[in-house]
Design an enzyme around this catalytic site. Structure first.
Site, PDB file in Angstrom:
ATOM      1  N   ASN A 183      80.811  14.092  -5.824  1.00  0.00           N
ATOM      2  CA  ASN A 183      81.116  14.182  -4.396  1.00  0.00           C
ATOM      3  C   ASN A 183      79.951  14.914  -3.758  1.00  0.00           C
ATOM      4  O   ASN A 183      79.630  16.032  -4.160  1.00  0.00           O
ATOM      5  CB  ASN A 183      82.420  14.961  -4.177  1.00  0.00           C
ATOM      6  CG  ASN A 183      82.582  15.435  -2.738  1.00  0.00           C
ATOM      7  OD1 ASN A 183      82.161  14.772  -1.803  1.00  0.00           O
ATOM      8  ND2 ASN A 183      83.191  16.593  -2.561  1.00  0.00           N
ATOM      9  N   GLY A 184      79.309  14.283  -2.761  1.00  0.00           N
ATOM     10  CA  GLY A 184      78.209  14.947  -2.071  1.00  0.00           C
ATOM     11  C   GLY A 184      76.970  14.086  -2.022  1.00  0.00           C
ATOM     12  O   GLY A 184      77.036  12.862  -2.135  1.00  0.00           O
ATOM     13  N   GLU A 185      75.856  14.761  -1.844  1.00  0.00           N
ATOM     14  CA  GLU A 185      74.562  14.071  -1.784  1.00  0.00           C
ATOM     15  C   GLU A 185      73.500  14.944  -2.438  1.00  0.00           C
ATOM     16  O   GLU A 185      73.475  16.167  -2.249  1.00  0.00           O
ATOM     17  CB  GLU A 185      74.126  13.815  -0.327  1.00  0.00           C
ATOM     18  CG  GLU A 185      75.091  12.979   0.512  1.00  0.00           C
ATOM     19  CD  GLU A 185      75.114  11.509   0.150  1.00  0.00           C
ATOM     20  OE1 GLU A 185      74.275  11.087  -0.675  1.00  0.00           O
ATOM     21  OE2 GLU A 185      75.971  10.791   0.690  1.00  0.00           O
ATOM     22  N   ARG A 239      84.884   6.611  -2.773  1.00  0.00           N
ATOM     23  CA  ARG A 239      83.511   6.577  -2.274  1.00  0.00           C
ATOM     24  C   ARG A 239      83.425   6.311  -0.780  1.00  0.00           C
ATOM     25  O   ARG A 239      84.041   5.372  -0.272  1.00  0.00           O
ATOM     26  CB  ARG A 239      82.703   5.514  -3.022  1.00  0.00           C
ATOM     27  CG  ARG A 239      81.218   5.543  -2.650  1.00  0.00           C
ATOM     28  CD  ARG A 239      80.429   4.490  -3.390  1.00  0.00           C
ATOM     29  NE  ARG A 239      79.026   4.537  -2.994  1.00  0.00           N
ATOM     30  CZ  ARG A 239      78.224   3.473  -2.915  1.00  0.00           C
ATOM     31  NH1 ARG A 239      78.679   2.270  -3.227  1.00  0.00           N
ATOM     32  NH2 ARG A 239      76.974   3.610  -2.536  1.00  0.00           N
ATOM     33  N   CYS A 289      82.015  11.739  -0.970  1.00  0.00           N
ATOM     34  CA  CYS A 289      83.114  11.104  -1.666  1.00  0.00           C
ATOM     35  C   CYS A 289      84.173  12.152  -1.951  1.00  0.00           C
ATOM     36  O   CYS A 289      84.116  13.270  -1.464  1.00  0.00           O
ATOM     37  CB  CYS A 289      82.634  10.492  -2.989  1.00  0.00           C
ATOM     38  SG  CYS A 289      81.248   9.328  -2.840  1.00  0.00           S
TER      39      CYS A 289
END
Length: 588
Positions: free
Chosen positions: A74-76, A49, A2
């Site tokens: 933002n990210g995983e 997103r 994101c």
């Protein structure tokens, strides 16, 4: 994947709805699937997103039941399943399968103590209304970007600089110190940016912003890792394979189609080989090819694809991609002299036609001494006898684009006076000084992990992937692999002139000797040759543009550099690229 954005005003002054929406709109490419904003007078957190995990339930921001804690990311978080299981049966159990909700519940349970548990790539913003505090957190090595601007009253943050600018009270101006460092490194080293007053949240750091002050602390430090000696090679090999296999496995978690970039080099081939072990159907792999065999990796990629039975997509493209350069600079917000951003965009564009997520081999070279520059530098017999200061300066000089004198000679008198007291070596020295316990090879690698990797080599897949709304995941930068790599002595990485010595031994059974030991081929195009003939006009046009639109550079110095290159007297390709990149940035 994101993009996040927001602000915190110490006087409680509110940005307009239009300004907040403009912050999100500026990075819509990072997250075109959804937008979410939490806003109250004096503060806002927003998210664009790209839906990857829990498509239906992952809308951000996530807000606690009492409305006191708000989280965007933002990210995983690749181990979110295990962390959610840890929370199950407690008052903090998750109600969705979103990794961002895991962050909210972990914070509710114990504040920021959860950071050490995270295995992922992330930039996180947490508003704790109970404390009147905003927390900004960046992942360990800076896979995900995060920038801040603070004028003393208002702090604005975003995943890209362009998300910050709508919230600034005064426009940012050119930072000449950042430019001076750029001409040394060929990228702007963090925390600097070319925009005055805008800085990185440093990798592995957390910032706390309140009305009273701003504090920053490091929550993860690669320099704390020490070398382990007298360990059998086979033990190192077994641990390498176990860590990387699991790093790949958890990075295949996705609720949308995924694949991998595949060049046929040792890094991408290894990642794809491990993915194939964990997949129930063929892995989708992507590469681009050129007609010129000097730069074409497609045959090696196709060999790897056959070996692992992938669903391989290769597209031949025109190597002259310079029309993409302004676009690439726009997405980076800063100049980068690395022309490989352009083919990275092309392969990202290809992959985005088929998948939303790709795994890449980024990080392997910096962790395990994969570049020829390491072999060339450490092949010099006198290196081992140098004292620390001279060694550090010699390595710094070997990676510098322009020397100090070369930079000063490029400037107008006013620019020279503004920067002549600045020594770019100070940027490198601060990192060298953190690892006196490491051997010389690992000291050089540590420097490149902190500067080259986060300043350039991770910017490339993030910005070029996000430009086409695709997420890039980097198994080599699993924190377990980074810590492992800096426990490994340098002589197991670079030995008898062999780069990635132990790494290649570890993966040869998986990918085969031909791929494991093939000569490294840079992902680039022959732009230097073109600058001498059919693109000579392009060079002069854009150099003239730099001179017309700024008062930074001395005209004669730039013209002399062009003439040296075009006459064949010197190869000034990299230097010319850096100036042209500055020009594209000024024009953007």
């Amino acid at each position: 994947m994101c993009g996040i954005f927001g602000y915190f005003d110490r006087k409680g002054e509110a940005l307009s709805e239009a300004q907040i929406l403009a912050m999100g709109s500026a990075i819509r490419h990072r997250g075109p699937d959804d937008q979410g904003i939490y806003s109250e007078p004096g503060v806002a957190l927003g998210n664009q997103r790209l839906s990857i995990i829990d498509i239906a339930g992952g809308h951000q921001p996530f807000v606690s039941d009492d409305g006191q804690i708000i989280v965007v990311q933002n990210g995983e978080i690749f181990n979110h399943i295990e962390l959610a299981a840890e929370l199950a049966g407690t008052p903090y159990a998750c109600r969705t399968h979103s990794d961002t909700e895991v962050l909210l519940r972990l914070y509710e349970r114990g504040g920021l103590t959860f950071l050490d548990k995270l295995n992922g790539m992330f930039a996180i913003a947490i508003l704790d209304r109970r404390e009147g505090a905003l927390y900004l957190v960046r992942d360990r090595i800076g896979v995900k970007p995060l920038y801040v601007a603070d004028d003393g009253q208002r702090l604005t943050f975003g995943s890209e600089i362009k998300a910050i600018t709508p919230g600034l009270r005064q426009p940012a101006t050119l930072d000449l110190e950042a430019l001076h460092h750029f001409l040394t490194f060929n990228y702007v080293p963090a925390p600097h940016t070319m925009h005055g007053g805008i800085r990185h949240v440093m990798p592995g750091h957390v910032m706390k912003i309140t009305r009273a002050n701003v504090t920053s602390r490091r929550w993860w430090d690669l320099a704390q890792i020490g070398p382990v000696h007298d360990r059998p090679e086979q033990d190192w090999i077994e641990e390498f394979n176990a860590i990387l296999d699991d790093a790949v496995r958890i990075r295949m978690r996705s609720d949308v189609p995924f694949g991998a970039f595949l060049s046929g080099g040792v890094d991408s081939s290894t990642i794809v080989g491990l993915m194939a072990r964990h997949a129930s159907e063929p892995i989708k792999t992507f590469c681009i090819g050129f007609e010129d065999p000097r730069y074409d990796e497609a045959p090696f990629a196709e060999a790897a694809a056959r070996r692992f039975g992938t669903e391989h997509v290769m597209r031949r493209v025109d190597p002259d991609m310079l029309e993409l350069w302004p676009m690439a600079v726009h997405h980076c917000d800063q100049p980068h002299g690395d022309i490989s951003f352009l083919p990275t965009y092309r392969v990202s564009e290809l992959a985005a036609e088929h998948v939303k997520v790709v795994l890449t081999g980024d990080g392997g070279d910096e962790l395990f001494a994969g570049y020829d520059k390491y072999a060339n530098f450490f092949a010099q017999p006198e290196i081992s006898a140098l004292d620390d200061d001279i060694f550090q300066r010699r390595y710094f000089d070997s990676i510098s684009l322009f020397s100090d004198a070369g930079k000063l000679g490029l400037y107008t008198p006013n620019t020279r006076r503004a920067v002549e007291a600045i020594d770019s070596f100070d940027i490198a020295r601060q990192w060298f000084d953190q690892v006196p316990h490491q051997d010389r090879i690992n000291q050089a690698l540590f420097l490149d992990m902190q500067l080259l990797l986060s300043g350039n080599n991770l910017v490339k897949p993030d910005r070029m992937g996000m430009a086409v709304s695709i997420e890039a995941r980097t198994p080599f930068l699993d924190y377990r692999m980074m810590e492992y790599a800096f426990r490994m002595p340098g002589h197991l990485k670079l030995k008898d002139g062999i780069t990635k010595y132990l790494y290649k031994k570890a993966v040869a059974p998986l990918i085969g000797d031909e791929l494991a030991y093939r000569k490294k081929q840079m992902f680039t195009v022959p732009v230097g040759d073109w600058f001498r003939d059919r693109l000579s006009g392009y060079c002069r046009q854009h150099v003239d543009g730099v001179l017309e639109k700024s008062s930074i550079f001395n005209q004669k110095a730039l013209y002399d550099m062009l003439d040296e290159h075009m006459s064949g007297k010197e190869n000034r390709t990299r230097e010319i690229r850096s100036i042209l990149s500055v020009g594209h940035w000024i024009e953007s």
